[in-house]
Scaffold this motif. Structure first.
Motif, mmCIF file in Angstrom:
data_model
loop_
_atom_site.group_PDB
_atom_site.id
_atom_site.type_symbol
_atom_site.label_atom_id
_atom_site.label_comp_id
_atom_site.label_asym_id
_atom_site.label_seq_id
_atom_site.Cartn_x
_atom_site.Cartn_y
_atom_site.Cartn_z
ATOM 1 N N TYR A 310 0.795 -1.232 0.000
ATOM 2 C CA TYR A 310 0.000 0.000 0.000
ATOM 3 C C TYR A 310 0.827 1.282 0.000
ATOM 4 O O TYR A 310 0.283 2.354 -0.201
ATOM 5 C CB TYR A 310 -1.034 -0.002 1.144
ATOM 6 N N PHE A 311 2.134 1.183 0.240
ATOM 7 C CA PHE A 311 2.962 2.399 0.138
ATOM 8 C C PHE A 311 3.824 2.411 -1.138
ATOM 9 O O PHE A 311 4.809 3.152 -1.217
ATOM 10 C CB PHE A 311 3.864 2.550 1.376
ATOM 11 N N LEU A 312 3.451 1.566 -2.100
ATOM 12 C CA LEU A 312 4.307 1.415 -3.286
ATOM 13 C C LEU A 312 4.487 2.722 -4.072
ATOM 14 O O LEU A 312 5.614 3.092 -4.419
ATOM 15 C CB LEU A 312 3.738 0.316 -4.193
ATOM 16 N N ASP A 313 3.398 3.434 -4.305
ATOM 17 C CA ASP A 313 3.510 4.659 -5.126
ATOM 18 C C ASP A 313 4.420 5.680 -4.447
ATOM 19 O O ASP A 313 5.290 6.276 -5.088
ATOM 20 C CB ASP A 313 2.130 5.294 -5.353
ATOM 21 N N GLY A 314 4.219 5.881 -3.157
ATOM 22 C CA GLY A 314 5.040 6.841 -2.423
ATOM 23 C C GLY A 314 6.496 6.406 -2.365
ATOM 24 O O GLY A 314 7.411 7.225 -2.542
ATOM 25 N N ALA A 315 6.717 5.129 -2.130
ATOM 26 C CA ALA A 315 8.089 4.616 -2.046
ATOM 27 C C ALA A 315 8.813 4.787 -3.380
ATOM 28 O O ALA A 315 10.000 5.110 -3.430
ATOM 29 C CB ALA A 315 8.072 3.152 -1.631
ATOM 30 N N ARG A 316 8.065 4.605 -4.472
ATOM 31 C CA ARG A 316 8.657 4.808 -5.809
ATOM 32 C C ARG A 316 9.097 6.261 -5.995
ATOM 33 O O ARG A 316 10.164 6.533 -6.545
ATOM 34 C CB ARG A 316 7.632 4.458 -6.895
ATOM 35 N N ARG A 317 8.256 7.172 -5.515
ATOM 36 C CA ARG A 317 8.616 8.604 -5.662
ATOM 37 C C ARG A 317 9.863 8.931 -4.854
ATOM 38 O O ARG A 317 10.707 9.711 -5.294
ATOM 39 C CB ARG A 317 7.432 9.487 -5.236
ATOM 40 N N VAL A 318 9.966 8.342 -3.659
ATOM 41 C CA VAL A 318 11.179 8.566 -2.850
ATOM 42 C C VAL A 318 12.384 7.993 -3.586
ATOM 43 O O VAL A 318 13.425 8.653 -3.729
ATOM 44 C CB VAL A 318 11.043 7.923 -1.446
ATOM 45 N N ARG A 319 12.231 6.761 -4.067
ATOM 46 C CA ARG A 319 13.347 6.102 -4.774
ATOM 47 C C ARG A 319 13.858 6.967 -5.941
ATOM 48 O O ARG A 319 15.057 7.093 -6.155
ATOM 49 C CB ARG A 319 12.873 4.731 -5.299
ATOM 50 N N ASP A 320 12.918 7.576 -6.652
ATOM 51 C CA ASP A 320 13.315 8.378 -7.821
ATOM 52 C C ASP A 320 14.001 9.681 -7.426
ATOM 53 O O ASP A 320 14.615 10.339 -8.266
ATOM 54 C CB ASP A 320 12.084 8.688 -8.692
ATOM 55 N N ARG A 321 13.893 10.072 -6.166
ATOM 56 C CA ARG A 321 14.420 11.386 -5.738
ATOM 57 C C ARG A 321 15.768 11.281 -5.036
ATOM 58 O O ARG A 321 16.464 12.280 -4.899
ATOM 59 C CB ARG A 321 13.372 12.039 -4.808
ATOM 60 N N VAL A 322 16.093 10.066 -4.512
ATOM 61 C CA VAL A 322 17.289 9.969 -3.657
ATOM 62 C C VAL A 322 18.330 9.003 -4.223
ATOM 63 O O VAL A 322 18.033 8.200 -5.110
ATOM 64 C CB VAL A 322 16.911 9.514 -2.211
ATOM 65 N N ASP A 323 19.539 9.099 -3.684
ATOM 66 C CA ASP A 323 20.611 8.185 -4.088
ATOM 67 C C ASP A 323 20.802 7.045 -3.091
ATOM 68 O O ASP A 323 21.421 6.037 -3.401
ATOM 69 C CB ASP A 323 21.951 8.949 -4.191
ATOM 70 N N CYS A 324 20.333 7.255 -1.849
ATOM 71 C CA CYS A 324 20.562 6.228 -0.825
ATOM 72 C C CYS A 324 19.704 4.998 -1.114
ATOM 73 O O CYS A 324 18.889 5.006 -2.023
ATOM 74 C CB CYS A 324 20.229 6.788 0.564
ATOM 75 N N LYS A 325 19.930 3.961 -0.312
ATOM 76 C CA LYS A 325 19.174 2.721 -0.526
ATOM 77 C C LYS A 325 17.741 2.885 -0.024
ATOM 78 O O LYS A 325 17.459 3.735 0.812
ATOM 79 C CB LYS A 325 19.859 1.570 0.190
ATOM 80 N N LEU A 326 16.868 2.062 -0.555
ATOM 81 C CA LEU A 326 15.453 2.114 -0.189
ATOM 82 C C LEU A 326 14.989 0.781 0.378
ATOM 83 O O LEU A 326 15.291 -0.265 -0.182
ATOM 84 C CB LEU A 326 14.629 2.428 -1.446
#
Ligand SMILES: Cc1cc2nc3c(=O)[nH]c(=O)nc-3n(C[C@H](O)[C@H](O)[C@H](O)COP(=O)(O)O)c2cc1C
Length: 397
Positions: A310-326
């Motif tokens: 249920y947090f997939l969309d938000g997690a994807r947006r974070v992933r696309d914005r940062v360099d650190c691991k997710l």
């Protein structure tokens, strides 16, 4: 075995730490603290998951000072419990798992009957609705000296935790606790350098991150659990949350765990599925709290149907914005979800799936695509946090 499952079950590196696989047991406060620290029952609870093959387990809720505990039955990081903490980390290591500790401070959200201060402190003066039944109706505003004190507490706690054998630390920037109270425009009404713009609201959390980094050194893994949204009017929203992620990334976090909701205002956003109120009413002994739960439950415990990831969309947006691991968290319970998470993220944290099946990793290795987890998201485990015996999966009774 699919490539994604193979990735999930093979070793991975997090800032120099070699994890045996990418499954991390999420922070789930178990309500089993004994004599102010981890005892046999809490060790047994985590050891079952370590023996069951998780790459790393997370000990929660590790308050950085006594007044940082939400409830009196939590532990706070203090020299007095050094032997208990050492015993905890040793037991996990003997089972082959790495150990992380979730560092937190409740800020103004206190239900701690043994609070040392006159009132809990947060970013701004406020009503402490969750504390009303415990006789803690108000939150005071932190002064500069209070901010410096809490930053120092995080530093001291990090030094202690590293020295007793924790392999990683997870800083809690979400779920309505102290740092998230600063980040959220709903709870931070300050007009000084700690309030207003996002840069200002992030000042205190970034000071904490800097101080913990100084305490543990550059080559020690730090994870950050953050909110994607508070889910309340006037609270943190996704666009700002993505910038929060970027700032934590810039600040030197090694991995982010995007979650959402707050324990104080909108807990069901973080869980989804059946209401946690049922379990809470069964275990709550404070009559005022019981009454409050009944009155407040339609407002506080909104209905969010459960769906996988249920947090997939938000997690994807974070992933696309940062360099650190997710690290993906939130409703990963099926093989298909594990595979999706592994195609897009570095690690996955599991809460309820592991509470239901501590042998999840072992069973997944054996059964692969045929693996079925038994969690129904009835959320009784979460409702039982206040139970004198701590949490359990009622489906396993
Ligand atoms: C019993 C229980 C206790 C929890 N306690 C904490 C906690 O102390 N800190 C935290 O960040 N999240 C806590 N959570 C939330 C979980 O870490 C996780 O975000 C949530 O359960 C969603 O993941 P899941 O779908 O894998 O269960 C708790 C969850 C449960 C079920």
């Amino acid at each position: 075995m699919s490539q994604a499952l193979e990735k999930l079950l093979s070793p991975a590196n997090l800032n120099g730490l070699e994890l045996p696989n990418r499954v991390i047991k999420a922070a789930t406060f178990e309500g089993m603290t004994e004599n102010g620290g981890p005892g046999d029952r809490l060790i047994g609870f985590h050891k079952a998951m370590a023996d069951g093959g998780v790459g790393m387990t997370t000990l929660a809720y590790c308050a950085v000072e006594a007044d940082g505990k939400v409830k009196d039955n939590m532990m706070h990081m203090d020299e007095v419990i050094r032997p208990q903490l050492e015993r905890f980390t040793r037991a996990m290591h003997e089972s082959g798992a790495k150990v992380s500790g979730q560092m937190a401070h409740c800020g103004g959200f206190s239900q701690n009957s043994k609070l040392q201060k006159k009132r809990p402190l947060g970013p701004s003066f406020a009503l402490n609705l969750g504390g009303l039944p415990y006789g803690i109706p108000f939150v005071g505003a932190m002064q500069q000296a209070d901010i410096d004190h809490v930053v120092r507490c995080f530093y001291d706690a990090a030094v202690l935790m590293k020295s007793v054998g924790f392999d990683a630390l997870e800083l809690h920037f979400g779920h309505g606790y102290g740092m998230s109270q600063f980040i959220s425009p709903k709870t931070n009404k300050r007009t000084d350098q700690y309030g207003g713009s996002l840069v200002n609201r992030m000042r205190f959390p970034l000071m904490v991150l800097e101080s913990v980094r100084k305490a543990v050194g550059d080559d020690f893994p730090l994870l950050g659990k953050m909110g994607l949204t508070d889910g309340v009017k006037g609270g943190l929203k996704i666009d700002e949350a993505i910038e929060v992620a970027a700032m934590l990334d810039q600040g030197g976090i090694d991995a982010l765990i995007p979650s959402g909701g707050t324990s104080s205002m909108n807990p069901m956003l973080m869980f989804r599925g059946d209401s946690i109120v049922k379990g809470m009413l069964e275990t709550e002994t404070n009559p005022l709290m019981k009454l409050g739960l009944r009155i407040m439950s339609p407002i506080m415990f909104k209905k969010y149907p459960y769906e996988e990831l249920y947090f997939l969309d938000g997690a994807r947006r974070v992933r696309d914005r940062v360099d650190c691991k997710l690290v993906y968290i939130g409703g990963a319970c099926t093989v298909e979800s594990f595979e999706t998470a592994m195609q897009e993220f570095d690690f996955v944290q599991l809460g309820r799936g592991l509470i239901n099946d501590p042998d999840l990793v072992k069973n997944l290795r054996k059964e692969q695509a045929a693996y079925v987890n038994g969690c129904t998201h009835c959320n009784m485990c979460a409702g039982l946090i206040g139970h004198p015996d701590g949490i359990r999966c009622v489906l396993n009774d």
